[in-house]
Design a protein around this motif. Structure first.
Motif, mmCIF file in Angstrom:
data_model
loop_
_atom_site.group_PDB
_atom_site.id
_atom_site.type_symbol
_atom_site.label_atom_id
_atom_site.label_comp_id
_atom_site.label_asym_id
_atom_site.label_seq_id
_atom_site.Cartn_x
_atom_site.Cartn_y
_atom_site.Cartn_z
ATOM 1 N N ARG A 101 0.756 -1.206 0.136
ATOM 2 C CA ARG A 101 -0.031 0.004 0.134
ATOM 3 C C ARG A 101 0.720 1.251 -0.099
ATOM 4 N NH1 ARG A 101 -3.615 -3.219 3.140
ATOM 5 N NH2 ARG A 101 -5.642 -3.244 2.287
ATOM 6 N N VAL A 147 -11.312 4.903 2.761
ATOM 7 C CA VAL A 147 -10.721 4.005 2.222
ATOM 8 C C VAL A 147 -10.791 3.860 0.725
ATOM 9 C CG1 VAL A 147 -10.738 2.467 4.183
ATOM 10 C CG2 VAL A 147 -12.923 2.726 2.634
ATOM 11 N N GLY A 149 -10.489 5.211 -3.044
ATOM 12 C CA GLY A 149 -10.062 6.007 -4.287
ATOM 13 C C GLY A 149 -8.816 6.817 -4.020
ATOM 14 N N PRO A 203 -10.740 -1.198 -4.489
ATOM 15 C CA PRO A 203 -9.561 -0.578 -3.659
ATOM 16 C C PRO A 203 -8.676 0.169 -4.344
ATOM 17 C CG PRO A 203 -9.518 -2.893 -3.581
ATOM 18 C CD PRO A 203 -10.517 -2.858 -4.236
ATOM 19 N N GLY A 204 -8.393 1.326 -3.931
ATOM 20 C CA GLY A 204 -7.020 2.117 -4.627
ATOM 21 C C GLY A 204 -5.940 1.365 -5.098
ATOM 22 N N PRO A 205 -5.474 0.318 -4.053
ATOM 23 C CA PRO A 205 -4.313 -0.224 -4.458
ATOM 24 C C PRO A 205 -4.713 -1.439 -5.500
ATOM 25 C CG PRO A 205 -4.448 -0.372 -2.079
ATOM 26 C CD PRO A 205 -5.644 0.211 -2.609
ATOM 27 N N GLN A 245 -20.151 -5.761 -3.215
ATOM 28 C CA GLN A 245 -18.597 -6.073 -3.853
ATOM 29 C C GLN A 245 -18.342 -7.227 -4.060
ATOM 30 O OE1 GLN A 245 -15.815 -3.760 -1.295
ATOM 31 N NE2 GLN A 245 -14.275 -4.078 -2.641
ATOM 32 N N LYS A 316 -17.563 -10.074 7.896
ATOM 33 C CA LYS A 316 -16.769 -8.958 8.385
ATOM 34 C C LYS A 316 -17.468 -8.518 9.417
ATOM 35 C CE LYS A 316 -14.755 -4.659 7.987
ATOM 36 N NZ LYS A 316 -14.128 -3.591 6.818
ATOM 37 N N THR A 320 -12.127 -9.553 7.065
ATOM 38 C CA THR A 320 -12.485 -8.391 6.268
ATOM 39 C C THR A 320 -12.896 -8.679 4.900
ATOM 40 O OG1 THR A 320 -10.075 -8.537 5.707
ATOM 41 C CG2 THR A 320 -10.666 -7.074 7.716
ATOM 42 N N ILE A 321 -13.224 -7.684 4.244
ATOM 43 C CA ILE A 321 -13.893 -7.987 2.908
ATOM 44 C C ILE A 321 -12.711 -8.195 1.877
ATOM 45 C CG2 ILE A 321 -14.667 -6.840 0.858
ATOM 46 C CD1 ILE A 321 -16.547 -4.987 2.652
ATOM 47 N N GLU A 322 -11.455 -7.491 1.853
ATOM 48 C CA GLU A 322 -10.286 -7.905 1.210
ATOM 49 C C GLU A 322 -9.423 -9.002 1.963
ATOM 50 O OE1 GLU A 322 -10.085 -6.824 -1.638
ATOM 51 O OE2 GLU A 322 -11.401 -5.072 -1.677
#
Ligand code: XMP
Length: 324
Positions: A101, A147, A149, A203-205, A245, A316, A320-322
């Motif tokens: 990240r 969290v 963008g 997610p941004g990453p 998602q 979750k 977690t989601i990711e």
């Protein structure tokens, strides 16, 4: 009472007054918030809004090309930056999630800074970019760390070392009083395409945190192929819009399989689909077995390098989601 049309009308005239003939630069991610913010700014100041879309090589299959094309179609003054190789290079050998990240956040700022300088250098002498546009929405304002963008990426990194030049700009955030559902309504009132407004959070990453362990271009390619089959099947079966998602995760293990009379030893992907309101809590979605079977068969038959598909049945919290 609040209506999207009234919001747009007020916001556009407020922006016109605030910005006058000033130039604004903004990073777009393909997500709902940055897109709607850009369209709103574009209505107010037209070509004085300069948009940058960075391809970090960790987007979904063909997403960069498709999103760039939609932005052009909307009439946005957009510049694409193909930074894939530079991101892969910087990520090479890195497997710890927070380290990934940090690298991506820093590399993103570098790319944006370079692109911002290029925009500035093309403007006539004496005209300076004065503003940084951001797609910040109200929940981002009230949470200390948002969290979603690139705007979040900028925020979480802007106290690290010397500030890049674009950080000296004044910030304009036309959506910072809105909740997500209101942003979608505003987007609709502005004529933003439903396929953009209805997109799942991403997610941004990007895929960097869905490839557990070290990232290689080959793993990215395999994951993009598998994920494309998964998402296409969700769309075709009508499940896409019923899921908050969804995504595919590339696991850092190989498992034994059999093909014809050959033993295979290949990769495993996990499918994830969750229902949620805000990402803070989430329940795994009970996709029909028939749909899961079809997706699994298609992935294993069409994506070379994958011989096993599993489905994530964790909610979750405590998961977690990711996965990273
Ligand atoms: P988790 O995995 O924490 O995810 O349950 C909650 C929501 O946040 C997204 N997410 C991120 N978004 N940068 C982002 O822009 C990140 O580093 C990041 N990590 C998680 C996740 O996709 C989900 O929507």
């Amino acid at each position: 009472s609040w209506t999207a049309d009234a919001f747009v009308e007020t916001a556009v005239s407020t922006l016109k007054e605030k910005l006058g003939n000033d130039h604004v630069i903004m990073a777009l991610s393909g997500g709902v918030d940055s897109t709607v913010a850009a369209v709103l700014l574009h209505q107010a100041i037209g070509k004085n809004l300069h948009c940058i879309f960075v391809d970090h090589g960790l987007l979904r299959k063909d997403e960069y090309e498709q999103v760039l094309e939609s932005y052009r179609h909307m009439g946005l003054n957009i510049k694409g930056v193909n930074a894939k190789e530079r991101f892969y290079q910087k990520l090479s050998g890195v497997s710890e999630p927070e380290h990934k990240r940090k690298i991506i956040g820093a590399a993103f700022i570098d790319e944006f800074d370079t692109a911002a300088h290029a925009v500035q250098s093309e403007l006539p002498a004496g005209i300076e970019v004065k503003w940084l546009g951001q797609g910040t929405i109200y929940p981002d304002v009230i949470e200390s760390v948002s969290v979603n963008g690139p705007s979040a990426t900028i925020k979480s990194h802007h106290n690290v070392g010397g500030l890049p030049d674009f950080m000296k700009l004044k910030v304009v955030e036309p959506l910072n009083t809105l909740f997500k559902d209101e942003v979608r309504k505003v987007g609709k009132a502005l004529g933003v395409a439903p396929n953009i407004l209805g997109r799942h959070p991403f997610p941004g990453p990007g895929l960097a945190i869905r490839i557990l362990g070290e990232i290689t271009p080959e793993k990215v390619r395999i994951l993009q192929e598998a994920d494309d089959i998964y998402i296409r099947n969700l769309r075709e079966s009508g499940w896409y819009d019923r899921v908050w998602q969804a995504g595919t995760i590339f696991l850092p293990v190989q498992s034994v399989g059999v093909m014809g009379d050959e033993r295979t030893y290949e990769h495993v992907v996990a499918l994830r689909a969750v229902g949620s309101l805000d990402g803070m809590t989430a329940d795994w979605i009970h996709l029909p077995y028939e749909l899961l079977a079809k997706i699994s068969n298609e992935i294993i038959n069409h994506v070379k390098g994958i011989n096993r598909v599993v489905y994530d049945i964790s909610s979750k919290p405590p998961a977690t989601i990711e996965w990273e």
